[in-house]
Design a protein around this motif. Structure first.
Motif, PDB file in Angstrom:
ATOM      1  N   GLU A 346       0.839  -1.209   0.000  1.00 42.24           N
ATOM      2  CA  GLU A 346       0.000   0.000   0.000  1.00 42.24           C
ATOM      3  C   GLU A 346       0.870   1.254   0.000  1.00 42.24           C
ATOM      4  O   GLU A 346       0.567   2.235  -0.700  1.00 42.24           O
ATOM      5  N   ALA A 347       1.957   1.210   0.770  1.00 41.78           N
ATOM      6  CA  ALA A 347       2.857   2.367   0.833  1.00 41.78           C
ATOM      7  C   ALA A 347       3.529   2.613  -0.511  1.00 41.78           C
ATOM      8  O   ALA A 347       3.677   3.769  -0.946  1.00 41.78           O
ATOM      9  N   LEU A 348       3.941   1.550  -1.198  1.00 41.20           N
ATOM     10  CA  LEU A 348       4.570   1.695  -2.505  1.00 41.20           C
ATOM     11  C   LEU A 348       3.564   2.214  -3.534  1.00 41.20           C
ATOM     12  O   LEU A 348       3.890   3.098  -4.346  1.00 41.20           O
ATOM     13  N   VAL A 349       2.354   1.692  -3.518  1.00 43.45           N
ATOM     14  CA  VAL A 349       1.316   2.164  -4.432  1.00 43.45           C
ATOM     15  C   VAL A 349       1.031   3.649  -4.204  1.00 43.45           C
ATOM     16  O   VAL A 349       0.928   4.433  -5.162  1.00 43.45           O
ATOM     17  N   ASP A 350       0.934   4.061  -2.944  1.00 44.10           N
ATOM     18  CA  ASP A 350       0.716   5.478  -2.634  1.00 44.10           C
ATOM     19  C   ASP A 350       1.865   6.338  -3.153  1.00 44.10           C
ATOM     20  O   ASP A 350       1.660   7.447  -3.656  1.00 44.10           O
TER      21      ASP A 350
END
Length: 360
Positions: A346-350
């Protein structure tokens, strides 16, 4: 700043496994002696060896006529140990990446090798289809997940000859029908532990068929031994790495086993691939049908090639670790093994969305 570990290996490990190992290094099994100092012939360590093998058998439903071995030398050592033990006349190999190519090189030292298909023509960006496995081969060797290129064989192959698989980077990530394989091997440092130990799952009846004399340590039968307590204990085993493996497999079991890992891994991969496909700044490098659930490879879209270094710096500043792609592919690679939490994806996608917003 919180760090999100996407290293390809050694890679992220379950925190409970790390904590348990730290305690064992201080005091193993309430002996007052640390894990790194104990004799591997103590009853406590013999119990750990048995429990670790039993966890493998339970989690993968390994049939009784297979043995699970823990050996030094990594998967690269197995590249020559496999043909030494199994290649009498001819072996067949599927060439899907640099590690398969290295395995082929080693096998040629022992006999004829037929490469049934290769994806080298497109920089290993796909898994070959429609090939024929020669029925006169002693075995057929595959590499199920290609860490560098982000491709994966998602199904267990039906082979007319003994099937051998290097599963270094996707073992324990999905359900597996072990009975379709004669031998499965790999380095531990992706899904099942740290660097320093290799696993070998071997069906006993395929051994002892070659005429060549084998060095003692190369012969798998040496490590099977005559009694269970001798298994993987012919010489001092890599105690530290096996203990971390033991704790990692306990964690896998506590999470719900391999089925639960597969469900989580699919969810993580689907989320990340969806963003790659949606985001106009990035493009995936692997054929869609062959995309790996473990190693997600992508590059900047041609229009934004000049921003590759900028994105790496941007991601690093937001805690992303290990996403630089292998030099053979370039761009970026996010390794999302079992212990990689959804939070990291999720952090990478954000991060990717934010970069697009700022630069697109």
């Amino acid at each position: 700043m919180k760090k999100y570990n996407f290293n390809a290996g050694p890679c992220v490990l379950p925190k409970p496994a790390i904590e348990a190992t730290i305690e064992a290094i201080r005091d193993f099994d309430n002996t007052g002696i640390g894990l790194l100092e104990i004799s591997h012939r103590t009853p406590g360590w013999e119990r750990i060896m048995k429990e670790t093998a039993d966890l493998w058998k339970e989690l993968l439903n390994i049939p009784d006529n297979y043995q699970v071995l823990f050996l030094g030398g990594g998967a690269s050592t197995q590249f020559f140990e496999v043909p030494a033990n199994l290649l009498e006349k001819k072996a067949a190999y599927l060439q899907t990446g640099v590690w398969a190519k290295k395995a082929i090189k080693e096998a040629k030292l022992y006999g004829e090798v037929e490469v049934v298909a290769s994806s080298e023509d497109k920089n290993y960006s796909y898994i070959p289809k429609g090939y024929t496995i020669p029925t006169d081969a002693d075995y057929f060797h595959i590499t199920t997940n290609n860490t560098i290129y982000g491709t994966e064989i998602h199904e267990d192959i039906d082979s007319p000859v003994t099937l051998v698989a290097d599963m270094s980077s996707d073992i324990m990530s999905r359900p597996l029908d072990v009975s379709k394989y004669g031998l499965i091997y790999g380095g531990a440092q992706k899904n099942v532990g740290p660097a320093g130990v290799a696993f070998v799952i071997v069906r006993e009846d395929i051994l002892g068929k070659v005429n060549r004399p084998l060095p003692t340590m190369v012969d798998y039968r040496t490590h099977i031994g005559k009694e269970e307590k001798d298994r993987s204990m012919f010489n001092t085993p890599p105690v530290f790495a096996i203990y971390v493996m033991h704790e990692t497999l306990k964690w896998v079991k506590a999470q719900g086993g391999v089925d639960a890992m597969y469900k989580r891994n699919k969810e993580k991969a689907e989320m990340l691939y969806a963003e790659i496909d949606r985001n106009k700044m990035f493009v995936g490098t692997a054929a869609v049908e062959d995309r790996s659930l473990m190693n997600v490879c992508f590059v900047m879209n041609e229009e934004y090639k000049d921003k590759e270094g900028e994105f790496l710096d941007f991601a690093k500043a937001r805690g992303m670790v290990g996403i630089k792609g292998h030099r053979s592919v370039g761009g970026f690679r996010a390794s999302i093994y079992n212990a990689c939490p959804m939070e990291s994806v999720e952090a990478l996608v954000d991060c990717m969305k934010e970069f697009e917003k700022n630069n697109g």
